[in-house]
Design a protein around this motif. Structure first.
Motif, PDB file in Angstrom:
ATOM      1  N   ARG A  52      26.355  -0.433   7.395  1.00  0.00           N
ATOM      2  CA  ARG A  52      26.521   0.263   6.104  1.00  0.00           C
ATOM      3  C   ARG A  52      27.713   1.210   6.157  1.00  0.00           C
ATOM      4  O   ARG A  52      28.495   1.294   5.203  1.00  0.00           O
ATOM      5  N   LEU A  53      27.863   1.953   7.257  1.00  0.00           N
ATOM      6  CA  LEU A  53      28.996   2.873   7.387  1.00  0.00           C
ATOM      7  C   LEU A  53      30.313   2.105   7.409  1.00  0.00           C
ATOM      8  O   LEU A  53      31.278   2.484   6.745  1.00  0.00           O
ATOM      9  N   PHE A  54      30.355   1.014   8.171  1.00  0.00           N
ATOM     10  CA  PHE A  54      31.562   0.196   8.248  1.00  0.00           C
ATOM     11  C   PHE A  54      31.926  -0.348   6.872  1.00  0.00           C
ATOM     12  O   PHE A  54      33.081  -0.292   6.455  1.00  0.00           O
ATOM     13  N   SER A  55      30.919  -0.845   6.157  1.00  0.00           N
ATOM     14  CA  SER A  55      31.135  -1.365   4.807  1.00  0.00           C
ATOM     15  C   SER A  55      31.610  -0.269   3.865  1.00  0.00           C
ATOM     16  O   SER A  55      32.487  -0.489   3.021  1.00  0.00           O
ATOM     17  N   ALA A  56      31.025   0.922   3.989  1.00  0.00           N
ATOM     18  CA  ALA A  56      31.418   2.039   3.117  1.00  0.00           C
ATOM     19  C   ALA A  56      32.878   2.415   3.336  1.00  0.00           C
ATOM     20  O   ALA A  56      33.604   2.680   2.380  1.00  0.00           O
ATOM     21  N   VAL A  57      33.310   2.416   4.584  1.00  0.00           N
ATOM     22  CA  VAL A  57      34.714   2.732   4.873  1.00  0.00           C
ATOM     23  C   VAL A  57      35.611   1.610   4.380  1.00  0.00           C
ATOM     24  O   VAL A  57      36.610   1.841   3.697  1.00  0.00           O
ATOM     25  N   ALA A  58      35.267   0.373   4.722  1.00  0.00           N
ATOM     26  CA  ALA A  58      36.106  -0.776   4.370  1.00  0.00           C
ATOM     27  C   ALA A  58      36.267  -0.936   2.868  1.00  0.00           C
ATOM     28  O   ALA A  58      37.330  -1.333   2.386  1.00  0.00           O
ATOM     29  N   SER A  59      35.231  -0.615   2.103  1.00  0.00           N
ATOM     30  CA  SER A  59      35.283  -0.826   0.654  1.00  0.00           C
ATOM     31  C   SER A  59      35.703   0.421  -0.119  1.00  0.00           C
ATOM     32  O   SER A  59      35.842   0.361  -1.345  1.00  0.00           O
ATOM     33  N   HIS A  60      35.913   1.518   0.575  1.00  0.00           N
ATOM     34  CA  HIS A  60      36.263   2.762  -0.101  1.00  0.00           C
ATOM     35  C   HIS A  60      37.670   2.667  -0.688  1.00  0.00           C
ATOM     36  O   HIS A  60      38.560   2.040  -0.116  1.00  0.00           O
ATOM     37  N   GLU A  61      37.843   3.294  -1.839  1.00  0.00           N
ATOM     38  CA  GLU A  61      39.140   3.286  -2.509  1.00  0.00           C
ATOM     39  C   GLU A  61      40.222   3.810  -1.568  1.00  0.00           C
ATOM     40  O   GLU A  61      40.042   4.827  -0.906  1.00  0.00           O
ATOM     41  N   GLY A  63      41.147   2.417   1.145  1.00  0.00           N
ATOM     42  CA  GLY A  63      40.957   1.893   2.485  1.00  0.00           C
ATOM     43  C   GLY A  63      40.570   2.906   3.543  1.00  0.00           C
ATOM     44  O   GLY A  63      40.561   2.590   4.719  1.00  0.00           O
ATOM     45  N   GLU A  64      40.282   4.126   3.115  1.00  0.00           N
ATOM     46  CA  GLU A  64      39.815   5.134   4.057  1.00  0.00           C
ATOM     47  C   GLU A  64      38.798   6.018   3.359  1.00  0.00           C
ATOM     48  O   GLU A  64      38.780   6.102   2.142  1.00  0.00           O
ATOM     49  N   CYS A  66      36.463   9.814   3.772  1.00  0.00           N
ATOM     50  CA  CYS A  66      36.091  11.058   4.434  1.00  0.00           C
ATOM     51  C   CYS A  66      34.638  10.924   4.850  1.00  0.00           C
ATOM     52  O   CYS A  66      33.832  10.328   4.137  1.00  0.00           O
ATOM     53  N   VAL A  67      34.308  11.490   5.997  1.00  0.00           N
ATOM     54  CA  VAL A  67      32.925  11.429   6.456  1.00  0.00           C
ATOM     55  C   VAL A  67      31.991  12.023   5.400  1.00  0.00           C
ATOM     56  O   VAL A  67      30.855  11.574   5.249  1.00  0.00           O
ATOM     57  N   CYS A  68      32.474  12.971   4.617  1.00  0.00           N
ATOM     58  CA  CYS A  68      31.646  13.582   3.576  1.00  0.00           C
ATOM     59  C   CYS A  68      31.299  12.590   2.468  1.00  0.00           C
ATOM     60  O   CYS A  68      30.305  12.769   1.766  1.00  0.00           O
ATOM     61  N   ASP A  69      32.093  11.526   2.313  1.00  0.00           N
ATOM     62  CA  ASP A  69      31.858  10.534   1.271  1.00  0.00           C
ATOM     63  C   ASP A  69      30.932   9.399   1.700  1.00  0.00           C
ATOM     64  O   ASP A  69      30.456   8.645   0.853  1.00  0.00           O
ATOM     65  N   ILE A  70      30.701   9.253   2.990  1.00  0.00           N
ATOM     66  CA  ILE A  70      29.954   8.080   3.463  1.00  0.00           C
ATOM     67  C   ILE A  70      28.692   8.438   4.245  1.00  0.00           C
ATOM     68  O   ILE A  70      28.019   7.554   4.763  1.00  0.00           O
ATOM     69  N   SER A  71      28.361   9.705   4.342  1.00  0.00           N
ATOM     70  CA  SER A  71      27.268  10.115   5.228  1.00  0.00           C
ATOM     71  C   SER A  71      25.874   9.970   4.615  1.00  0.00           C
ATOM     72  O   SER A  71      24.883  10.221   5.298  1.00  0.00           O
ATOM     73  N   GLU A  96      41.151  10.196  11.625  1.00  0.00           N
ATOM     74  CA  GLU A  96      42.171  11.248  11.592  1.00  0.00           C
ATOM     75  C   GLU A  96      41.532  12.505  11.032  1.00  0.00           C
ATOM     76  O   GLU A  96      40.891  12.469   9.984  1.00  0.00           O
ATOM     77  N   ARG A  97      41.696  13.606  11.748  1.00  0.00           N
ATOM     78  CA  ARG A  97      41.174  14.891  11.273  1.00  0.00           C
ATOM     79  C   ARG A  97      42.205  15.514  10.330  1.00  0.00           C
ATOM     80  O   ARG A  97      43.382  15.588  10.634  1.00  0.00           O
ATOM     81  N   ARG A  98      41.713  15.948   9.171  1.00  0.00           N
ATOM     82  CA  ARG A  98      42.538  16.662   8.186  1.00  0.00           C
ATOM     83  C   ARG A  98      41.776  17.909   7.794  1.00  0.00           C
ATOM     84  O   ARG A  98      40.814  17.829   7.035  1.00  0.00           O
ATOM     85  N   GLY A  99      42.193  19.023   8.320  1.00  0.00           N
ATOM     86  CA  GLY A  99      41.473  20.270   8.078  1.00  0.00           C
ATOM     87  C   GLY A  99      40.113  20.201   8.727  1.00  0.00           C
ATOM     88  O   GLY A  99      39.986  19.914   9.912  1.00  0.00           O
ATOM     89  N   THR A 100      39.063  20.406   7.939  1.00  0.00           N
ATOM     90  CA  THR A 100      37.708  20.384   8.494  1.00  0.00           C
ATOM     91  C   THR A 100      37.056  19.006   8.403  1.00  0.00           C
ATOM     92  O   THR A 100      35.965  18.815   8.936  1.00  0.00           O
ATOM     93  N   TRP A 101      37.702  18.056   7.725  1.00  0.00           N
ATOM     94  CA  TRP A 101      37.113  16.740   7.524  1.00  0.00           C
ATOM     95  C   TRP A 101      37.769  15.695   8.402  1.00  0.00           C
ATOM     96  O   TRP A 101      38.951  15.787   8.738  1.00  0.00           O
ATOM     97  N   VAL A 102      37.003  14.660   8.721  1.00  0.00           N
ATOM     98  CA  VAL A 102      37.521  13.510   9.445  1.00  0.00           C
ATOM     99  C   VAL A 102      37.520  12.324   8.491  1.00  0.00           C
ATOM    100  O   VAL A 102      36.524  12.062   7.808  1.00  0.00           O
ATOM    101  N   PHE A 103      38.647  11.640   8.433  1.00  0.00           N
ATOM    102  CA  PHE A 103      38.799  10.459   7.589  1.00  0.00           C
ATOM    103  C   PHE A 103      38.801   9.220   8.474  1.00  0.00           C
ATOM    104  O   PHE A 103      39.460   9.194   9.512  1.00  0.00           O
ATOM    105  N   TYR A 104      38.065   8.206   8.043  1.00  0.00           N
ATOM    106  CA  TYR A 104      37.944   6.961   8.793  1.00  0.00           C
ATOM    107  C   TYR A 104      38.627   5.837   8.039  1.00  0.00           C
ATOM    108  O   TYR A 104      38.649   5.813   6.818  1.00  0.00           O
ATOM    109  N   ARG A 105      39.167   4.899   8.798  1.00  0.00           N
ATOM    110  CA  ARG A 105      39.893   3.763   8.236  1.00  0.00           C
ATOM    111  C   ARG A 105      39.542   2.505   9.028  1.00  0.00           C
ATOM    112  O   ARG A 105      39.405   2.562  10.249  1.00  0.00           O
TER     113      ARG A 105
END
Length: 121
Positions: A52-61, A63-64, A66-71, A96-105
């Protein structure tokens, strides 16, 4: 697992080209190292939360994600982090960490490699 050193999911050539680690399953039997690499990837995707997490990242607008969007997958934040770590270790995600959030791709080449391993002749 065995003492066989796993190959990366993708091999990058000197010209920057990307090739999957393993041949299509229908082409020839895999070597021990190829099977180790493919099994690591499939094992990581064998967990419903990870899938589910992999799918959420792969299908996210874009292509990446934020952990806050998929948790919101029905488990605690530490468990989400654990599963994302396992997906990264399997070579399926980058982060990739950007500020306090981590973005996955999910790199498009990873999806291509997965498809090539499973393709039919």
């Amino acid at each position: 697992m065995s003492n066989v050193k796993a190959l990366p999911l993708l091999d990058t050539g000197t010209d920057g080209s990307v090739a999957p680690c393993c041949p299509p399953l229908t082409e020839r039997p895999m070597t021990a190292a190829e099977a180790e690499t493919a099994a690591k990837m499939f094992k990581a995707l064998g967990d419903p939360v990870r899938l589910r997490l992999f799918s959420a990242v792969a299908s996210h607008e874009g292509g990446e994600a934020c952990v806050c969007d998929i948790s919101d997958v029905g488990v605690s934040q530490p468990t989400v982090s654990h599963h994302l770590k396992k997906l990264k270790e399997a070579g399926l995600l980058t982060s990739e960490r950007r500020g306090t959030w981590v973005f996955y791709r999910v790199e498009p080449s990873v999806l291509t490699a997965m498809g090539l391993i499973l393709r039919t002749p």
